[in-house]
Design a protein around this motif. Structure first.
Motif, mmCIF file in Angstrom:
data_model
loop_
_atom_site.group_PDB
_atom_site.id
_atom_site.type_symbol
_atom_site.label_atom_id
_atom_site.label_comp_id
_atom_site.label_asym_id
_atom_site.label_seq_id
_atom_site.Cartn_x
_atom_site.Cartn_y
_atom_site.Cartn_z
ATOM 1 N N ILE A 164 1.020 -1.178 -0.029
ATOM 2 C CA ILE A 164 0.134 0.144 0.048
ATOM 3 C C ILE A 164 0.965 1.233 0.101
ATOM 4 C CG2 ILE A 164 -1.764 1.250 1.209
ATOM 5 C CD1 ILE A 164 -2.627 -1.067 2.336
ATOM 6 N N GLU A 165 0.616 2.141 -0.968
ATOM 7 C CA GLU A 165 1.765 3.347 -1.098
ATOM 8 C C GLU A 165 1.061 4.394 -0.233
ATOM 9 O OE1 GLU A 165 2.721 6.518 -4.878
ATOM 10 O OE2 GLU A 165 1.255 4.835 -5.012
ATOM 11 N N SER A 166 2.212 5.055 0.369
ATOM 12 C CA SER A 166 1.734 6.112 1.314
ATOM 13 C C SER A 166 1.476 7.383 0.418
ATOM 14 C CB SER A 166 2.821 6.488 2.296
ATOM 15 O OG SER A 166 3.131 5.365 3.075
ATOM 16 N N LEU A 167 0.417 8.060 0.675
ATOM 17 C CA LEU A 167 -0.008 9.378 -0.157
ATOM 18 C C LEU A 167 -0.269 10.426 0.538
ATOM 19 C CD1 LEU A 167 -2.555 7.288 -2.399
ATOM 20 C CD2 LEU A 167 -0.313 7.902 -3.032
ATOM 21 N N ARG A 226 -8.164 2.593 -8.676
ATOM 22 C CA ARG A 226 -6.841 2.911 -7.836
ATOM 23 C C ARG A 226 -6.898 2.549 -6.653
ATOM 24 N NH1 ARG A 226 -3.365 7.701 -7.893
ATOM 25 N NH2 ARG A 226 -1.903 7.186 -6.280
ATOM 26 N N PHE A 227 -7.841 2.475 -6.127
ATOM 27 C CA PHE A 227 -8.191 2.056 -4.722
ATOM 28 C C PHE A 227 -9.035 0.852 -4.539
ATOM 29 C CE2 PHE A 227 -7.350 6.569 -4.528
ATOM 30 C CZ PHE A 227 -6.071 6.600 -3.669
ATOM 31 N N THR A 238 -7.733 -0.018 2.812
ATOM 32 C CA THR A 238 -6.542 0.441 1.993
ATOM 33 C C THR A 238 -6.465 2.107 2.145
ATOM 34 O OG1 THR A 238 -7.047 -1.430 0.496
ATOM 35 C CG2 THR A 238 -5.778 0.499 -0.382
ATOM 36 N N LEU A 239 -7.571 2.841 1.909
ATOM 37 C CA LEU A 239 -7.927 4.334 1.838
ATOM 38 C C LEU A 239 -7.020 4.771 3.118
ATOM 39 C CD1 LEU A 239 -11.046 5.081 0.352
ATOM 40 C CD2 LEU A 239 -9.025 5.956 -0.431
ATOM 41 N N SER A 242 -3.560 4.181 3.079
ATOM 42 C CA SER A 242 -2.711 5.004 2.154
ATOM 43 C C SER A 242 -2.638 6.434 2.591
ATOM 44 C CB SER A 242 -3.691 4.943 0.800
ATOM 45 O OG SER A 242 -3.537 3.618 0.108
ATOM 46 N N PHE A 243 -3.557 6.862 3.315
ATOM 47 C CA PHE A 243 -3.492 8.244 3.755
ATOM 48 C C PHE A 243 -2.876 8.370 5.219
ATOM 49 C CE2 PHE A 243 -6.014 8.341 -0.012
ATOM 50 C CZ PHE A 243 -5.445 9.457 -0.983
#
Length: 311
Positions: A164-167, A226-227, A238-239, A242-243
């Motif tokens: 999971i990418e950090s955004l 995307r998510f 996931t959201l 990610s945030f």
């Protein structure tokens, strides 16, 4: 092997106390060495269970002795607690539920599957030497849950493996967010999270098909979005990851969303949330209006959880 022994006797005329003791011994998973002699592994929870039973026996005119013991060599303690037959019976029920599953019965099968999951959890709690029987039954429950989700939501995304990418929230402002129409709890919770914590000026597009998603839109909760579901997390989780939005309150909301979307361990508030959400979905044909109503539910949950966590 070190074990706990409970030696007890009760007056034959006190049938109520005898039945209560028997039920308590069965519930905590005690094995019978001989008449009136019961054994459990040496664990704190097992000790507490047997001590409570012993106190009740004494209070009802019986005798009870709780002892630490080393069982003699030649006594196969693991065999005393073999739950294979119990798991086999439960596995048969799970497979029957799976075999009878169809689109018309999916909602009823979901209720049945949750009862089976509870039965599994109770049995696993007293499976002191877990092995293949427990693993096989757990796998069958997972397969049943996935099949029910497929029937209830044919377009539900399949979980993918990945990191999971950090955004940064600042990079996702005033965007168009798209997901499948007639949203259920994961999609509604995602939209609430987006509105409240990510993109307060978000616009939402409800798709008849994921293939209709415009290139400029940020898709969520469908295959290729995307998510989506990643490594056992539903899209809401996931959201959150990610945030970097995880707090004690959000974690409790996430537990409810995960259970209602993917199954697993049932939080205390899940049944009530599900009933309200089902009702709102049934009487609200417009998806924007449904989201507005759902946001009120999630606002209330989040506020209550914040208060309880003291943060």
């Amino acid at each position: 092997m070190k074990s706990l022994l409970l030696i007890l006797s009760l007056p034959t005329e006190n049938a109520t106390a005898r039945m209560r003791a028997w039920r308590a011994l069965k519930a905590c998973g005690a094995a019978v060495l001989r008449d009136g002699v019961y054994v459990l592994p040496t664990r704190d929870d097992c000790c507490d269970s047997l001590a409570g039973i012993a106190d009740d026996v004494r209070a009802n005119g019986g005798t009870a002795y709780l002892l630490d013991a080393n069982l003699e060599e030649g006594v196969d303690v693991a065999t005393l607690f073999d739950r294979s037959a119990d798991f086999a019976s439960l596995l048969a029920e799970i497979r029957q539920c799976h075999d009878e599953l169809n689109a018309a019965s999916a909602a009823e099968s979901l209720k049945r599957a949750r009862k089976l999951r509870k039965a599994f959890a109770q049995l696993a709690a007293i499976d002191f030497f877990p092995g293949e029987a427990q693993r096989q039954t757990d796998a069958a429950l997972e397969a049943l849950g996935a099949a029910i989700v497929e029937q209830l939501s044919p377009d539900e995304p399949r979980a993918i493996d990945g990191r999971i990418e950090s955004l940064a929230v600042a990079d996702f402002q005033r965007r168009l967010w798209a997901t499948r129409a007639r949203p259920w709890v994961d999609r509604l919770a995602c939209a609430w999270l987006i509105c409240r914590f990510i993109d307060t000026r978000a616009r939402f597009l409800w798709l008849a098909s994921p293939a209709d998603c415009p290139a400029e839109a940020l898709g969520f909760d469908f295959d290729g979005a995307r998510f989506t579901h990643i490594d056992g997390k539903v899209t809401f989780e996931t959201l959150v990851a990610s945030f970097g939005l995880e707090t004690a309150a959000i974690r409790r909301v996430a537990a409810i969303v995960h259970f209602l979307d993917a199954g697993g361990i049932e939080p205390a508030d899940a049944a009530g949330v599900e009933r309200v959400m089902r009702g709102l979905q049934a009487v609200t044909p417009d998806d924007d209006a449904l989201l507005n109503l759902a946001c009120g539910i999630f606002d209330g949950l989040h506020a209550a959880f914040l208060k309880e966590s003291g943060s």
